[in-house]
Motif scaffolding. Sequence first.
Motif, short mmCIF file in Angstrom:
data_model
loop_
_atom_site.label_atom_id
_atom_site.label_comp_id
_atom_site.label_asym_id
_atom_site.label_seq_id
_atom_site.Cartn_x
_atom_site.Cartn_y
_atom_site.Cartn_z
N ARG A 1 -35.70 13.29 -63.83
CA ARG A 1 -34.96 12.34 -64.80
C ARG A 1 -35.22 10.76 -64.25
O ARG A 1 -35.49 9.74 -64.81
N ASP A 2 -35.39 10.66 -62.68
CA ASP A 2 -35.35 9.57 -62.19
C ASP A 2 -36.88 9.03 -61.90
O ASP A 2 -37.22 8.12 -60.79
N VAL A 3 -37.89 9.81 -62.60
CA VAL A 3 -39.49 9.25 -62.49
C VAL A 3 -39.59 7.75 -62.14
O VAL A 3 -40.30 7.16 -61.33
N GLU A 4 -39.59 6.91 -63.32
CA GLU A 4 -39.57 5.68 -63.58
C GLU A 4 -38.94 4.82 -62.52
O GLU A 4 -39.47 4.00 -61.86
N ALA A 5 -37.75 5.05 -62.18
CA ALA A 5 -36.66 4.51 -61.28
C ALA A 5 -37.40 4.64 -59.99
O ALA A 5 -37.38 3.81 -59.04
N ASP A 6 -37.73 6.01 -59.50
CA ASP A 6 -38.28 6.17 -58.19
C ASP A 6 -39.60 5.45 -58.00
O ASP A 6 -39.82 5.08 -56.93
N GLU A 7 -40.44 5.41 -59.16
CA GLU A 7 -41.70 4.93 -58.82
C GLU A 7 -41.64 3.30 -58.71
O GLU A 7 -42.27 2.59 -57.78
N ALA A 8 -40.59 2.90 -59.53
CA ALA A 8 -40.28 1.44 -59.18
C ALA A 8 -39.94 0.70 -57.65
O ALA A 8 -40.29 -0.13 -57.34
N VAL A 9 -39.04 1.79 -57.11
CA VAL A 9 -38.51 1.57 -55.82
C VAL A 9 -39.55 2.07 -54.61
O VAL A 9 -39.20 2.26 -53.51
N GLY A 10 -40.73 3.03 -55.12
CA GLY A 10 -41.66 3.32 -54.04
C GLY A 10 -40.89 4.57 -53.38
O GLY A 10 -41.56 4.94 -52.40
N VAL A 11 -40.17 5.56 -54.23
CA VAL A 11 -39.84 6.81 -53.71
C VAL A 11 -40.93 7.78 -54.02
O VAL A 11 -40.85 8.08 -55.30
N SER A 12 -41.28 8.76 -53.26
CA SER A 12 -42.19 9.87 -53.79
C SER A 12 -41.41 11.09 -53.99
O SER A 12 -40.82 11.68 -52.87
N THR A 13 -41.49 11.58 -55.03
CA THR A 13 -40.85 12.89 -55.14
C THR A 13 -41.61 14.01 -55.90
O THR A 13 -42.78 13.36 -56.47
N LEU A 14 -41.44 15.11 -56.00
CA LEU A 14 -42.33 16.21 -56.78
C LEU A 14 -42.66 15.60 -58.16
O LEU A 14 -43.93 15.59 -58.55
#
Length: 312
Positions: free
Chosen positions: A213-226
């Motif tokens: 669910r958090d792909v866009e938000a994680d990309e925005a703050v530089g968090v790399s997830t699967l």
Amino acid sequence: MASKTNETPVSTDAVPWHADVPESVVDVGCRIRDVLTYSSTYLVFIAMIEVLTVHIVLSIPPNPAPIVVGLVTFAVYAGDRIADAADDEVSSPERSAFVTRHRTLLSVLTAITYGLAIALSLTGGPLALAITLLPGGFWILYASDWLPSLGSYFKRLKRVLIVNSTIVASAWAIAVVGLPLAFAEASVTPLAAVVFVYFLVDTFVNTEIPNVRDVEADEAVGVSTLPVVFGVRRTRHILYGLDLALVAFVVAALSLGILPAAAAAAILVGLGYALVLAWFVGRNAAPGRLAIAGEAKHLVVFALLLVFTTGI
């Protein structure tokens, strides 16, 4: 540390199920729901159930481990949500608003609960104390800005692919399996190792589900997830692979006589449940509820274990 459970409400023209319930009652129910989910309190209950599962599978007599793990769970998750309140404004605005509104109270409760956990763990000896302190240490490495302060080559481990979810899974598995053993002064047996691997891999899977669910938000703050690196479809396939690998591992442990049949049966049903949930990853309009369903799987495993071992 990584569980993200709230979501943007889905608009609908249908008449709500609580249309005939007094508004005051609905309001109280919503407030209780917000406290349980946004403060991570519901995870305390699930963590304690996981520890009780370990007690049953490893035949460990009752001890304070479930209470200590519950207290540590609240402290670590509440602390993580306080630290990430600003980042969560995009992906989890309701939770961010709740945490910001109650920041002082949550901060005080975080300190009190971890203090109580440490005090209680002292009755279990040095190893119990060390394991109780470990999740807090992991959280500092995971979420704090301490590492970035060492230089540009370092960054919050929460932003590093696989490392972030592995840290969360390791902290859970060590606390859930290690603390009951430490309080009981019991040895690490092959059965304990099997249970540890189960909780390690299973928690890793549960940690990645809300990241979809958090792909866009994680990309925005530089968090790399699967989901950020591989996309939602490949993430779903990776989760399938991890769950199926765990199924093979449990069957192998059962065939070698390490894992009792009752425990293997309960865990395998739980993994079947997990595979069904994995199918919904990226296909469900309420990913926050999917994450909670994944964490609630341990309630199913515990209930089945009680039925299989006691006939309740």
